[in-house]
Each structure stands twice: as structure tokens, then as C-alpha cells.
Motif scaffolding. Sequence first.
Motif, PDB file in Angstrom:
ATOM      1  N   SER A  94      -8.735  19.834  -7.634  1.00  0.00           N
ATOM      2  CA  SER A  94      -8.775  18.429  -7.230  1.00  0.00           C
ATOM      3  C   SER A  94      -7.363  17.859  -7.271  1.00  0.00           C
ATOM      4  CB  SER A  94      -9.693  17.662  -8.179  1.00  0.00           C
ATOM      5  OG  SER A  94     -11.012  18.141  -8.056  1.00  0.00           O
ATOM      6  N   LEU A  95      -7.255  16.575  -6.943  1.00  0.00           N
ATOM      7  CA  LEU A  95      -5.932  15.925  -6.933  1.00  0.00           C
ATOM      8  C   LEU A  95      -5.479  15.632  -8.360  1.00  0.00           C
ATOM      9  CD1 LEU A  95      -5.807  13.010  -4.314  1.00  0.00           C
ATOM     10  CD2 LEU A  95      -4.548  15.159  -4.262  1.00  0.00           C
ATOM     11  N   ASP A 134     -17.714  26.902  -2.731  1.00  0.00           N
ATOM     12  CA  ASP A 134     -16.572  27.295  -3.562  1.00  0.00           C
ATOM     13  C   ASP A 134     -15.836  26.060  -4.061  1.00  0.00           C
ATOM     14  OD1 ASP A 134     -17.042  29.992  -3.110  1.00  0.00           O
ATOM     15  OD2 ASP A 134     -15.940  29.917  -1.205  1.00  0.00           O
ATOM     16  N   VAL A 135     -15.283  26.189  -5.263  1.00  0.00           N
ATOM     17  CA  VAL A 135     -14.550  25.070  -5.858  1.00  0.00           C
ATOM     18  C   VAL A 135     -13.057  25.255  -5.613  1.00  0.00           C
ATOM     19  CG1 VAL A 135     -13.960  23.934  -8.039  1.00  0.00           C
ATOM     20  CG2 VAL A 135     -16.294  24.701  -7.631  1.00  0.00           C
ATOM     21  N   ASP A 136     -12.398  24.163  -5.290  1.00  0.00           N
ATOM     22  CA  ASP A 136     -10.952  24.167  -5.115  1.00  0.00           C
ATOM     23  C   ASP A 136     -10.399  23.123  -6.083  1.00  0.00           C
ATOM     24  OD1 ASP A 136      -8.578  24.875  -4.089  1.00  0.00           O
ATOM     25  OD2 ASP A 136      -9.025  24.314  -2.007  1.00  0.00           O
TER      26      ASP A 136
END
Lengths: 97, 493
Positions: free
Chosen positions: A70-71, A66-68
Motif C-alpha cells: 500500500s501507500l 494477490d496483495v501488493d
Amino acid sequence: MILSQEEVNHIALLARLGLSNEEVERFREQLSNILENFAILQEVDTTDVPPTAQPIPLQNILRQDDVDSSLPCEEVMANAPRREGNYFRVKSVLGKS
Amino acid sequence: MDYETIIGLEIHSQLLTRSKMFCRCAADYTSASPNTHVCPICLGMPGVLPTINRKAIEYVIMTALALNCSIPEFTKFDRKNYPYPDLMKGYQISQYDFPIGVRGHVTLEMGDAKTISVTRREIRITRVHLEEDVAKLVHRDIPWGDSYSLVDVNRSGVPLMEIVTEPDMRSPEEARQLLIKLQSILRYLGVSTCNMEEGSFRCDANISIRPIGAKEGFAKAEVKNMNSFKAVFLALEYEAIRQRKVVEQGGHLIQETRGWLEEGTTVSQRSKEYAHDYRYFPEPDLPPLTINPSWVEEIRSQLPELPEIRQERLVEQYGLSFYDASILTSSKPLADYFESCMKLWQGDDQERKAKILSNWLLGDFAHLLNENNIEIDESRVTPSHLIELLKLIEEGAVSGPAAKKIIEDIFHTGKRAGDIVVQQGLTQITDASDIEVTVKQVIGNHPQAVSDFILGKQQALTFLVGQIMRMTKGRVNPKLANEVMRRELEKLC
């Protein structure tokens, strides 16, 4: 077990550290001490112990793909000594080891 | 003395996961601005903990199975230490002594267009393992000042699969074929885009030469920086010749890394090299993995039909030649296209239809696609467009030459063949009486050619028939045009 000057210089090169002659001597002594202490562990009889890559009794810890988010870029760049736009800027490097 | 060339390859391909290997940043950075797919983990901040992406492991197992590898039950990650600005942590998480897949093989089919035959060669696969990609460096050279590098961390941590072959290839062409084969397999599996120009598929090659019959060869060179199939072929050709020259001139080959330059040579990179001393050790932040046989079997059961199997099926099912089937199945979209067409064109005579279709797909249609640099699955000519056209040809409604024009029209406009035929009046003329007028006109317009024919020059007939085709926009059946023209000319003799 006493390290040679060449060995200390090789380790310094791998870590990209420049050492003075005095430092080479000092680290030679300190690193040799560390090696001697680890040598004590060599005395333990391990004939019946299988090679262990990980002392913690865990395995197969996997996550779903799964993608979350980024900063934010400003946070990414916050510690950069030098930047150019949103790139980190570093000394010239050509050719790879 | 005669030498043989020994080549082994290391192939890296980025895996098509959504997130990176050890963090949840998006893995697809193709259209992202620099340093926007980045987090403390892929930046290598102190104290962070990586986590393993299950999908990446499954993709590697899948690939290893497709390459006929064994999957040992135990696998783990290791740290490969080296200092370079593209490596955020100062080490790369890779796999050292326990890769996911070991001891496989790939069968190369070297097709020969002249003899329409296929020769098989087996290339052993040493291992398939998983690691993380590194950051991208952009080198800047300011003529009046400093030169420096810019770092984009987006690529850092993208899952990277490495496939290592045994030194089983004996020519640059075999190396190129192996890459094409691997690309085809990985694309069938859907695990990577495998685009060399974009860097999602990269190849380093080890190459050496050996006197024929000898056990020991000369020192090998590792060739890097080849970013197309053509570059791999040219670089290896160059290296094979260079090494022979060095030996024949009494020189001494050394083991070294050489970079391929666009100008067409390889240069030694040894001056910039430090001794390889990666100090691998088990990655303490990641627990090892046990790959259960049941997990492997589950993945095996989900494997798609791979090119070789599909090729055999196409030969069996449609009576295609091995040669045609091998080209059709080399690309999954092409093979899918072929089979979608065959579904739309059922009835008797499947073998004859398959042959006609395959001729179109590998001939005129392929030519159009290549010329316009369009992939078959992106073309306006869908299977139903193509089959409609082929049916019109079969019914005799459209002549072969007209069909070539029609497919170009479909290609550019997406119109249906039937509509084009009506709009442009391309219905085939099959009745001799319908072309007699045209034939007489052509005879009247070209007295020179007519007298040439009468004097026995057969080529003049070809010219005159060509004029009929031109005047009728290719609507006449060429055989018929030939017959009527000859008949009319013979009347004049």
C-alpha cells in the motif's frame, strides 16, 4: 424541458452544495440546456437495441487475489486538509442518511 | 386484535479474500494501524481504475449456491451515490439490478431442547450481491470544544457480500436462528469469519406487524446498529412490542429507520435523514461479467459438505438423533471434532459410542469450553485426549465422576488421561472389599445421618454415598458405593 427551482435545490443538496438564489437560477438554465441536448438522443429508435451497461466490448476482466504494498502513510496524508495522527480529520458527522 | 410480526433481514459479511475488492491492498486490517492498507484506488483518487477480484466473485457464487440461489449469466456493478465521509469516492460500487445470485432459500431448524424435536421453516433469499465496504469513522466529542470525526480508510474497499431475505420470518427468534444458520453456512464455506462483534458480519432488519389474516400490514421500521445475535433478538422483541402499542393506542406507524441503543430501546433516526436518492447507474469503470454455467458448475463441485447434508449423514452413519446431529453440525469445527473422535474410536457398537461421545461434546466438555470462552479447535483436549479418556471409562478403569475431574485437568494442562489417573491415583475402585474400610469410616463419622437412615430417611443414604465419593476423590463406581453402603447400614438396622 425546464427544471424547477426545487429540482435544482434537491440536486444541490445531494451534492452537498449551498447555492445562492442567483446560482439556482443560473444552474436551472444551464442544467435545462444539458437535459434538452440529451433529449435529442431520446429520439433515436432503440426498439431493437438491448439495454447496454457498458459501451466498451469487454467482459470478465478479473484479477487474481494477490496483495501488493500500500501507500506509505505520509503519501496517504499528503493532501489531507486536516489530520490527527494518521487519521483524516473531518467535520462531525452523526447519523447516516 | 392479534397481530403477527413480519421480519426480513439484510446481512452484510466481509469476505475472506487476501486483497481488497477493487485494489491490491491487504483486506485484513484487524491489527493494522490506521490508514496503512490504503492506495489511490481505495482512497478514491481521481483517475484511478478499479479491477475486480476474482476470488470475491467466486465466494459470492459459492454462497449463492449454498443458499440454493440461481446464478444468472449476466451480472454487473453499479454506482450507489451518496455523500458521507466514510465513502471516499462519494459513491459505493455495489450491484443494483443484476445481482450475482437470486431467488434462493434457507431451511431453519428450530430445535426444542425440552421435547428434543426439530421444526423446519423455509426462509426465501431474495438476492446475494457484492459491494465494497466503507471507511471507518471514529467520533470524537470534546466536552469543552469541538466534536469531529476521524477517518480510517483501511476498511474501505474490503469485499462485502450482502444477503437479502424475503420478509418470511415471523418472530425475533426466527430472525436470530436465520443469522445463526447463515453464519454456520458461511463458516463452512470459509468465505467469512462472520464475527458480529468485530463487524465482519452485520445485520439490518425490516420489521412490521400485520393483523392476523390481513393482506396489508402497517408501515415497517428498518432497525440498525445491532452488533450481536442477542442485540438483534432484543431489538426486534422491543420493536414488535412497540409497534403493537402504537397501534393499540390509536397511533400511526410511519416508515422510518430506527437505531438500537444498548440501553434496550430503539430510537428514530429520521431527523438526520435525507431522502434516499442513490441515483444508481452502471459502473463505467468496470466491464460487466458473464457467469458461464461451466464456471458455476466448477464452483458447485468444490462446495464442501454443508451443515444440513452433514447432519443427515451423521444421523444415518452414527445413529444420532436429529437434535444432537443438528447441534453437532451447527459449527464446522465441532462436527469435525466429533468425526475425528469417531475415527479414533472404531470397532463395534458405533452407535452407542457416538451417543456417549455426543453427550460429552454437548455436555461437560461444551460446558468447560463455554466457561473458559475457548473454541473447540483451540482446546488442549484434542480428539485423541478425549477418546483416551472415554476408553478408560469404557474399560471401567475410571468412574464417571472421576472422568469429569480428569477432563478438567486435561483441559488446563494438556496431560494425557492415563498419566493423570496414575499421578493422582484416580483408578476406579471396583472391588467391594476395597471400599469397605472407607464405608465404615463414613458410618463412624456421621452418626446423625446413620440414625436418620435407620429411621427411614432415604436421603441420608445419598448423603453418605456422597461422603464416600468425596473421600475417594470420586474413584468409586457410584453404583458399587451405593450397594456396599446400603448393605452395611442394613446390618445396623
